[in-house]
Design a protein around this motif. Sequence first.
Motif, PDB file in Angstrom:
ATOM      1  N   VAL A   1     -13.271  50.391  -9.007  1.00 21.62           N
ATOM      2  CA  VAL A   1     -14.326  50.498  -9.930  1.00 21.62           C
ATOM      3  C   VAL A   1     -14.439  51.800 -10.539  1.00 21.62           C
ATOM      4  CG1 VAL A   1     -16.906  51.221  -9.533  1.00 21.62           C
ATOM      5  CG2 VAL A   1     -15.861  49.409  -7.746  1.00 21.62           C
ATOM      6  N   LEU A   2     -13.708  52.833 -10.247  1.00 25.73           N
ATOM      7  CA  LEU A   2     -13.693  53.878 -11.080  1.00 25.73           C
ATOM      8  C   LEU A   2     -12.704  53.519 -12.303  1.00 25.73           C
ATOM      9  CD1 LEU A   2     -13.629  56.977 -11.835  1.00 25.73           C
ATOM     10  CD2 LEU A   2     -11.659  57.230 -10.037  1.00 25.73           C
ATOM     11  N   ALA A   3     -11.712  52.876 -12.021  1.00 29.42           N
ATOM     12  CA  ALA A   3     -10.892  52.569 -13.252  1.00 29.42           C
ATOM     13  C   ALA A   3     -11.412  51.759 -14.155  1.00 29.42           C
ATOM     14  CB  ALA A   3      -9.528  51.674 -12.839  1.00 29.42           C
ATOM     15  N   GLY A   4     -12.537  50.960 -13.877  1.00 30.90           N
ATOM     16  CA  GLY A   4     -13.244  50.083 -14.799  1.00 30.90           C
ATOM     17  C   GLY A   4     -14.212  51.021 -15.737  1.00 30.90           C
ATOM     18  N   ALA A   5     -15.049  51.957 -14.692  1.00 29.76           N
ATOM     19  CA  ALA A   5     -15.987  52.849 -15.209  1.00 29.76           C
ATOM     20  C   ALA A   5     -15.212  53.805 -16.249  1.00 29.76           C
ATOM     21  CB  ALA A   5     -16.561  53.608 -14.248  1.00 29.76           C
ATOM     22  N   ALA A   6     -13.881  54.286 -16.163  1.00 34.12           N
ATOM     23  CA  ALA A   6     -13.036  55.088 -16.871  1.00 34.12           C
ATOM     24  C   ALA A   6     -12.664  54.629 -18.180  1.00 34.12           C
ATOM     25  CB  ALA A   6     -12.283  55.959 -16.099  1.00 34.12           C
ATOM     26  N   ARG A   7     -12.484  53.427 -18.492  1.00 34.86           N
ATOM     27  CA  ARG A   7     -11.813  52.552 -19.565  1.00 34.86           C
ATOM     28  C   ARG A   7     -12.608  53.286 -20.719  1.00 34.86           C
ATOM     29  NH1 ARG A   7     -10.547  46.108 -18.524  1.00 34.86           N
ATOM     30  NH2 ARG A   7      -8.440  46.569 -17.720  1.00 34.86           N
ATOM     31  N   GLY A   8     -11.756  53.642 -21.800  1.00 34.77           N
ATOM     32  CA  GLY A   8     -12.273  54.285 -22.930  1.00 34.77           C
ATOM     33  C   GLY A   8     -12.774  55.735 -22.752  1.00 34.77           C
ATOM     34  N   ALA A   9     -13.001  56.313 -21.659  1.00 34.78           N
ATOM     35  CA  ALA A   9     -13.769  57.459 -21.849  1.00 34.78           C
ATOM     36  C   ALA A   9     -12.876  58.672 -21.980  1.00 34.78           C
ATOM     37  CB  ALA A   9     -14.304  57.387 -20.226  1.00 34.78           C
ATOM     38  N   GLY A  10     -11.646  58.678 -21.827  1.00 38.07           N
ATOM     39  CA  GLY A  10     -10.617  59.552 -22.549  1.00 38.07           C
ATOM     40  C   GLY A  10     -10.589  60.713 -21.596  1.00 38.07           C
ATOM     41  N   LEU A  11     -10.673  60.184 -20.234  1.00 37.13           N
ATOM     42  CA  LEU A  11     -10.667  61.516 -18.955  1.00 37.13           C
ATOM     43  C   LEU A  11      -9.349  61.782 -18.479  1.00 37.13           C
ATOM     44  CD1 LEU A  11     -13.599  60.069 -16.744  1.00 37.13           C
ATOM     45  CD2 LEU A  11     -13.736  61.879 -18.616  1.00 37.13           C
ATOM     46  N   GLY A  12      -9.031  62.856 -18.383  1.00 39.02           N
ATOM     47  CA  GLY A  12      -7.792  63.400 -17.665  1.00 39.02           C
ATOM     48  C   GLY A  12      -8.084  63.797 -16.233  1.00 39.02           C
ATOM     49  N   GLY A  13      -6.969  63.881 -15.619  1.00 41.13           N
ATOM     50  CA  GLY A  13      -6.990  63.906 -14.123  1.00 41.13           C
ATOM     51  C   GLY A  13      -6.282  65.148 -13.677  1.00 41.13           C
TER      52      GLY A  13
ATOM     53  N   GLU B   1       5.666  56.016   0.695  1.00 40.81           N
ATOM     54  CA  GLU B   1       6.243  55.626  -0.864  1.00 40.81           C
ATOM     55  C   GLU B   1       4.950  55.158  -1.479  1.00 40.81           C
ATOM     56  OE1 GLU B   1       9.014  52.997  -3.538  1.00 40.81           O
ATOM     57  OE2 GLU B   1       9.259  52.915  -1.438  1.00 40.81           O
ATOM     58  N   PHE B   2       3.983  54.546  -0.870  1.00 39.26           N
ATOM     59  CA  PHE B   2       2.662  53.873  -1.496  1.00 39.26           C
ATOM     60  C   PHE B   2       1.994  54.852  -1.889  1.00 39.26           C
ATOM     61  CE2 PHE B   2      -1.677  52.706  -1.338  1.00 39.26           C
ATOM     62  CZ  PHE B   2      -1.796  51.534  -2.278  1.00 39.26           C
ATOM     63  N   ASP B   3       1.641  55.741  -0.729  1.00 40.72           N
ATOM     64  CA  ASP B   3       0.840  56.775  -1.014  1.00 40.72           C
ATOM     65  C   ASP B   3       1.189  58.089  -2.078  1.00 40.72           C
ATOM     66  OD1 ASP B   3      -1.183  56.075   0.556  1.00 40.72           O
ATOM     67  OD2 ASP B   3      -1.012  57.349   2.143  1.00 40.72           O
ATOM     68  N   ALA B   4       2.451  58.203  -2.202  1.00 42.01           N
ATOM     69  CA  ALA B   4       2.966  59.077  -3.444  1.00 42.01           C
ATOM     70  C   ALA B   4       2.781  58.309  -4.575  1.00 42.01           C
ATOM     71  CB  ALA B   4       4.644  58.929  -3.006  1.00 42.01           C
ATOM     72  N   GLY B   5       2.783  57.206  -4.730  1.00 41.59           N
ATOM     73  CA  GLY B   5       2.618  56.670  -6.120  1.00 41.59           C
ATOM     74  C   GLY B   5       1.085  56.591  -6.396  1.00 41.59           C
ATOM     75  N   LEU B   6       0.299  56.524  -5.219  1.00 39.70           N
ATOM     76  CA  LEU B   6      -1.333  56.757  -5.229  1.00 39.70           C
ATOM     77  C   LEU B   6      -1.499  58.019  -5.821  1.00 39.70           C
ATOM     78  CD1 LEU B   6      -3.989  55.147  -5.026  1.00 39.70           C
ATOM     79  CD2 LEU B   6      -3.747  55.868  -2.628  1.00 39.70           C
ATOM     80  N   ALA B   7      -0.882  58.861  -5.307  1.00 32.61           N
ATOM     81  CA  ALA B   7      -1.170  60.593  -5.538  1.00 32.61           C
ATOM     82  C   ALA B   7      -0.823  60.558  -7.234  1.00 32.61           C
ATOM     83  CB  ALA B   7      -0.319  61.290  -4.676  1.00 32.61           C
ATOM     84  N   ARG B   8       0.064  60.094  -7.496  1.00 26.79           N
ATOM     85  CA  ARG B   8       0.391  60.396  -8.983  1.00 26.79           C
ATOM     86  C   ARG B   8      -0.736  59.677  -9.979  1.00 26.79           C
ATOM     87  NH1 ARG B   8       5.749  59.218  -6.943  1.00 26.79           N
ATOM     88  NH2 ARG B   8       5.540  56.793  -7.495  1.00 26.79           N
ATOM     89  N   ALA B   9      -1.176  58.499  -9.578  1.00 31.22           N
ATOM     90  CA  ALA B   9      -1.944  57.846 -10.237  1.00 31.22           C
ATOM     91  C   ALA B   9      -3.366  58.169 -10.205  1.00 31.22           C
ATOM     92  CB  ALA B   9      -2.128  56.388  -9.798  1.00 31.22           C
ATOM     93  N   LEU B  10      -3.896  59.021  -9.201  1.00 29.69           N
ATOM     94  CA  LEU B  10      -5.230  59.659  -8.947  1.00 29.69           C
ATOM     95  C   LEU B  10      -5.034  61.033  -9.585  1.00 29.69           C
ATOM     96  CD1 LEU B  10      -5.973  59.094  -5.190  1.00 29.69           C
ATOM     97  CD2 LEU B  10      -6.823  57.646  -7.228  1.00 29.69           C
ATOM     98  N   GLY B  11      -3.991  61.484  -9.613  1.00 26.19           N
ATOM     99  CA  GLY B  11      -3.813  62.953 -10.327  1.00 26.19           C
ATOM    100  C   GLY B  11      -3.701  62.809 -11.839  1.00 26.19           C
ATOM    101  N   ALA B  12      -3.089  61.811 -12.439  1.00 28.94           N
ATOM    102  CA  ALA B  12      -3.132  61.548 -13.979  1.00 28.94           C
ATOM    103  C   ALA B  12      -4.162  60.598 -14.387  1.00 28.94           C
ATOM    104  CB  ALA B  12      -1.720  60.722 -14.104  1.00 28.94           C
ATOM    105  N   ALA B  13      -5.293  60.411 -13.575  1.00 22.91           N
ATOM    106  CA  ALA B  13      -6.218  59.431 -14.010  1.00 22.91           C
ATOM    107  C   ALA B  13      -5.850  58.173 -14.780  1.00 22.91           C
ATOM    108  CB  ALA B  13      -7.017  60.395 -15.052  1.00 22.91           C
ATOM    109  N   ASP B  14      -4.695  57.579 -14.048  1.00 21.14           N
ATOM    110  CA  ASP B  14      -3.741  56.427 -14.427  1.00 21.14           C
ATOM    111  C   ASP B  14      -4.833  55.167 -14.113  1.00 21.14           C
ATOM    112  OD1 ASP B  14      -2.390  54.533 -15.286  1.00 21.14           O
ATOM    113  OD2 ASP B  14      -0.445  55.667 -14.371  1.00 21.14           O
ATOM    114  N   THR B  15      -5.758  54.707 -15.058  1.00 22.15           N
ATOM    115  CA  THR B  15      -6.462  53.544 -14.799  1.00 22.15           C
ATOM    116  C   THR B  15      -5.656  52.341 -14.540  1.00 22.15           C
ATOM    117  OG1 THR B  15      -7.075  53.371 -16.984  1.00 22.15           O
ATOM    118  CG2 THR B  15      -8.371  54.672 -15.876  1.00 22.15           C
ATOM    119  N   GLU B  16      -4.684  52.296 -15.367  1.00 20.31           N
ATOM    120  CA  GLU B  16      -3.940  50.948 -15.332  1.00 20.31           C
ATOM    121  C   GLU B  16      -2.993  50.778 -13.956  1.00 20.31           C
ATOM    122  OE1 GLU B  16      -4.070  48.463 -17.361  1.00 20.31           O
ATOM    123  OE2 GLU B  16      -5.786  49.770 -18.321  1.00 20.31           O
TER     124      GLU B  16
END
Length: 232
Positions: free
Chosen positions: A201-213, A163-178
């Motif tokens: 670290v990536l989430a911090g770097a991507a703040r405000g960058a407007g990236l999609g995943g 279940e953890f990895d399933a949620g992780l996959a969604r976050a990585l695929g959606a560029a969900d920094t939060e």
Amino acid sequence: MLVAAALCPCPPLLVPEVASGAAAELDGLRAACADAVAELLAAGPELLVLVGGGPQAQVWTEGGIGSFHRFGVDRVVRLPVGGVEGPELSPALSVGAWLLEQSGTELPAHACAVPADTPVERLVGLGEGLAALADRVGLLVLGDGSACRTVKAPGYLDERAEEFDAGLARALGAADTEALLGLDAELCRELQVAGRAPWQVLAGAARGAGLGGRLGHQEAPYGVGYFVASWS
């Protein structure tokens, strides 16, 4: 400013010489990683930064050397590609350097190792600093999901892992920094998640960058969650 990121797992078995007779088992994963790195390079970064786990916080800006000697293989990779030899890279960053070597890029590359127990606030600040290193920064982020997916996994079976990895996959695929910033450090330790610190670290770097995943690949062939994603 961060313009793109490639998210790849970092098992040494990605390197065919390390995998030896079992190399074909990860051909699909290697191909997905190659595609993600190609997308990263296509975004036109002027500086690449590798981010991965390591036993201590360390930054490489003037070359680095990684080896797979600990796995019984006489194979060496260098950072930047074609650059001078510097301090030894962590195992995760060595895999990243191998991925860059396979891409044939000649872009300058730095590397950053982050310990697994680093607080999220420090990781966010580090990410913001990396994004400010150049006008167009690309990150190659190395990290694995839970190592507790099966009874034969390195961390044995933990019922929470899938279940953890399933949620992780969604976050990585959606560029969900939060969602990435919300990963619980203690739970990640219990599930032997090697990517928590690099992803934050990536989430911090991507703040405000407007990236999609885009999630390009996921599998758990050895009871470890492997994910490949592209942010742009």
